[in-house]
Write an enzyme that holds these catalytic residues in place. Sequence first.
Site, short mmCIF file in Angstrom:
data_model
loop_
_atom_site.label_atom_id
_atom_site.label_comp_id
_atom_site.label_asym_id
_atom_site.label_seq_id
_atom_site.Cartn_x
_atom_site.Cartn_y
_atom_site.Cartn_z
N ARG A 7 26.84 -9.40 4.27
CA ARG A 7 26.72 -9.65 2.83
C ARG A 7 25.60 -10.64 2.49
O ARG A 7 25.62 -11.27 1.44
CB ARG A 7 28.06 -10.13 2.25
CG ARG A 7 29.15 -9.08 2.36
CD ARG A 7 30.39 -9.50 1.57
NE ARG A 7 31.40 -8.43 1.61
CZ ARG A 7 32.34 -8.33 2.55
NH1 ARG A 7 32.39 -9.22 3.53
NH2 ARG A 7 33.20 -7.34 2.52
N LYS A 11 12.20 -7.94 -4.33
CA LYS A 11 12.63 -6.54 -4.40
C LYS A 11 12.66 -5.95 -2.99
O LYS A 11 11.68 -6.04 -2.25
CB LYS A 11 11.69 -5.72 -5.28
CG LYS A 11 12.02 -5.76 -6.75
CD LYS A 11 11.21 -4.73 -7.51
CE LYS A 11 11.58 -4.67 -8.98
NZ LYS A 11 10.79 -3.67 -9.71
N GLU A 61 -3.30 -2.71 -5.83
CA GLU A 61 -2.39 -3.71 -6.41
C GLU A 61 -3.16 -4.91 -6.93
O GLU A 61 -2.77 -5.52 -7.94
CB GLU A 61 -1.36 -4.15 -5.37
CG GLU A 61 -0.41 -3.04 -4.91
CD GLU A 61 0.63 -2.66 -5.95
OE1 GLU A 61 0.66 -3.27 -7.03
OE2 GLU A 61 1.44 -1.75 -5.67
N LYS A 96 2.30 -12.88 -10.05
CA LYS A 96 3.61 -12.29 -9.77
C LYS A 96 4.70 -13.36 -9.86
O LYS A 96 5.80 -13.10 -10.38
CB LYS A 96 3.64 -11.62 -8.41
CG LYS A 96 4.96 -10.89 -8.16
CD LYS A 96 4.88 -9.79 -7.15
CE LYS A 96 6.14 -8.93 -7.17
NZ LYS A 96 6.12 -7.87 -6.15
N GLU A 112 14.43 -7.95 -13.58
CA GLU A 112 13.93 -6.89 -14.45
C GLU A 112 14.97 -6.46 -15.47
O GLU A 112 15.28 -5.27 -15.63
CB GLU A 112 13.48 -5.69 -13.60
CG GLU A 112 12.47 -4.79 -14.28
CD GLU A 112 11.84 -3.76 -13.34
OE1 GLU A 112 11.81 -2.59 -13.72
OE2 GLU A 112 11.40 -4.16 -12.25
N ARG A 115 9.38 -8.21 -16.02
CA ARG A 115 9.00 -7.78 -14.68
C ARG A 115 8.61 -6.30 -14.63
O ARG A 115 7.87 -5.89 -13.73
CB ARG A 115 10.16 -8.05 -13.71
CG ARG A 115 9.79 -7.79 -12.28
CD ARG A 115 10.77 -8.38 -11.29
NE ARG A 115 10.33 -8.12 -9.93
CZ ARG A 115 10.79 -8.72 -8.86
NH1 ARG A 115 11.72 -9.65 -8.97
NH2 ARG A 115 10.32 -8.44 -7.66
N ASN A 149 5.09 -2.71 -12.85
CA ASN A 149 5.11 -1.29 -12.49
C ASN A 149 3.97 -0.51 -13.13
O ASN A 149 4.01 0.73 -13.15
CB ASN A 149 6.45 -0.67 -12.89
CG ASN A 149 7.59 -1.18 -12.03
OD1 ASN A 149 7.55 -1.08 -10.83
ND2 ASN A 149 8.60 -1.74 -12.68
N HIS A 207 2.93 2.74 -11.65
CA HIS A 207 3.87 3.11 -10.61
C HIS A 207 4.78 4.28 -10.97
O HIS A 207 5.28 4.97 -10.07
CB HIS A 207 4.71 1.90 -10.21
CG HIS A 207 3.98 0.92 -9.34
ND1 HIS A 207 2.80 0.33 -9.72
CD2 HIS A 207 4.25 0.45 -8.10
CE1 HIS A 207 2.39 -0.47 -8.75
NE2 HIS A 207 3.25 -0.41 -7.76
N HIS A 249 4.94 6.82 -7.98
CA HIS A 249 6.16 7.18 -7.27
C HIS A 249 6.39 8.69 -7.33
O HIS A 249 6.90 9.28 -6.37
CB HIS A 249 7.35 6.43 -7.82
CG HIS A 249 7.33 4.97 -7.48
ND1 HIS A 249 8.18 4.05 -8.09
CD2 HIS A 249 6.58 4.26 -6.61
CE1 HIS A 249 7.93 2.85 -7.59
NE2 HIS A 249 6.97 2.96 -6.70
N HIS A 266 0.83 4.19 -0.34
CA HIS A 266 1.35 3.74 -1.63
C HIS A 266 0.22 3.30 -2.55
O HIS A 266 0.19 3.68 -3.75
CB HIS A 266 2.34 2.60 -1.42
CG HIS A 266 2.87 2.03 -2.70
ND1 HIS A 266 3.60 2.78 -3.61
CD2 HIS A 266 2.77 0.79 -3.23
CE1 HIS A 266 3.92 2.01 -4.64
NE2 HIS A 266 3.44 0.81 -4.44
#
Length: 373
Positions: A115, A137, A179, A220, A230, A237, A241, A244, A248, A261
Site C-alpha cells: 500500500r 503521475k 516535451e 512543472k 488534476e 495540471r 497534456n 497529448h 495518446h 512518446h
Amino acid sequence: MSDKLTVELGERSYPIIIASTRQEYREAIRSTEAWTAGAAVIFDENTRQYLPDGMPEEIVYIGFEPGEQTKCFASLHRIMDEMAAGRIDRGGRVIALGGGVIGDLAGYAAASYLRGVDFYQVPTTLLAMVDSSVGGKTGINIAAGKNLVGAFWQPQAVFICTELLKTLPPREFAAGMAEVIKYGMLYDRALFDQLAGLEQPLAWDHPALTGIIRRCCEIKAEIVKADEKETAASGGRALLNLGHTFAHAIENVAGYGTYLHGEAVAIGLVLAAELSARLTDDGAIGFDFDRADAEAVRKLVAANALPTSLKDPLGGQPAPALDIDKLMDAMRRDKKVRSGRLRFVAMEEIGRAVTVADVPEAWIRELWQQSAQ
C-alpha cells in the site's frame, strides 16, 4: 556543482537535484538513504550501465527490456513478486533508473506494494528529466489506452544528471525535445523564443541544456503545486497534456512502441497549434493565436528532428497508415474525457494555454485527415 529546486507540496515536498557530471550524480545519491539495503532498483537494459558501483548486496535489482510494451501488468506483477522474494518491507524503497516507461512502471509499483513505499526517480532520458520524473503521475498501459491504470505517488527525490544523456540515441533525445517545446508553448513564451533562437539544436553538451532542463522542471513544479491531482475544473495540471490527447491516440492505434512518446507528442503539438488557430479564426474569446504562430510551432518541432504529421517517417522508416475512425475512438477513451465530451488543451497565445471542451468532432477529424495527407 549540482543545482537544486523543490517541488512544494507540504509534507510531500521533495528536491530535484540537477548535476552536470556523473561524479556529482553519484555524490548526490550517496548523500541520501535511497540506494541502501531494502531498496529495489528498477531499470532496463539500456540503463544497466548507470548502476552505481559498491552498493549493498541486499539491494534487489529488476531489469526489463526497453520499450513501451514493458509498461504492463505482467511487468508490475514481476516487480511485486521479486520485491516480496527480496523481503522488502514498508521501510523499503523503489528506485526508478531509466526513462518515462521505467519511471511510470516503478512509481506505480511503489504506490501499490504494501500500500505504498518510498520512491526515487533517477531519469536517464531528456523526456524523463524534464517531464515524467516530476509530479508523481505513475501508471501502466492497457489495450484500451495509455496510462489508464495508475496512481498519484510523489517521489522522495529526483536525481538528474545531464552527462547520462551522452549515450542517448539521437532519436530518443529528439523525442525529449517535444516535451521541452511543450513547456514553452503552454507556459513560457521566453523559453519558446529561446529554443527557436538557438543557432544549433540542443544536444547533451549544449551550454544551455542544464538551464533549460531546470526551467522545464520549475514550470512543472509550479503547475503541480497548484493542482497536484488534476482536479481543477479548468486549466491546472491538465494544461501539461498539451498535444497529448492527440499523442495518446496515435500511440494506441499505431501500437505502443511504434512511435516514441515524444514523437507522438510532437505531432500532437502541431495539431494543438492548428486547433488553436482555428479557435482564433472562429472568434473564441481570449484566443489570439494566428496562422503565423501555428507555423512557428511546426518549424520549431521540425528543427528538432521531430515529425510534424502522420506521414513523416520514423527513425528513417515510413510511418504506418493510421485509421482516422480508430484515432477518434481512441480519443474518446482518453482520461481527460468528461461526461462523454472530448477536452483539449489549446493556446490562447504562445506561452498561455487553456482547456477547452465542446470542440466539434468534425474539426478534429479534419485535423487528422490533414495530418495524414
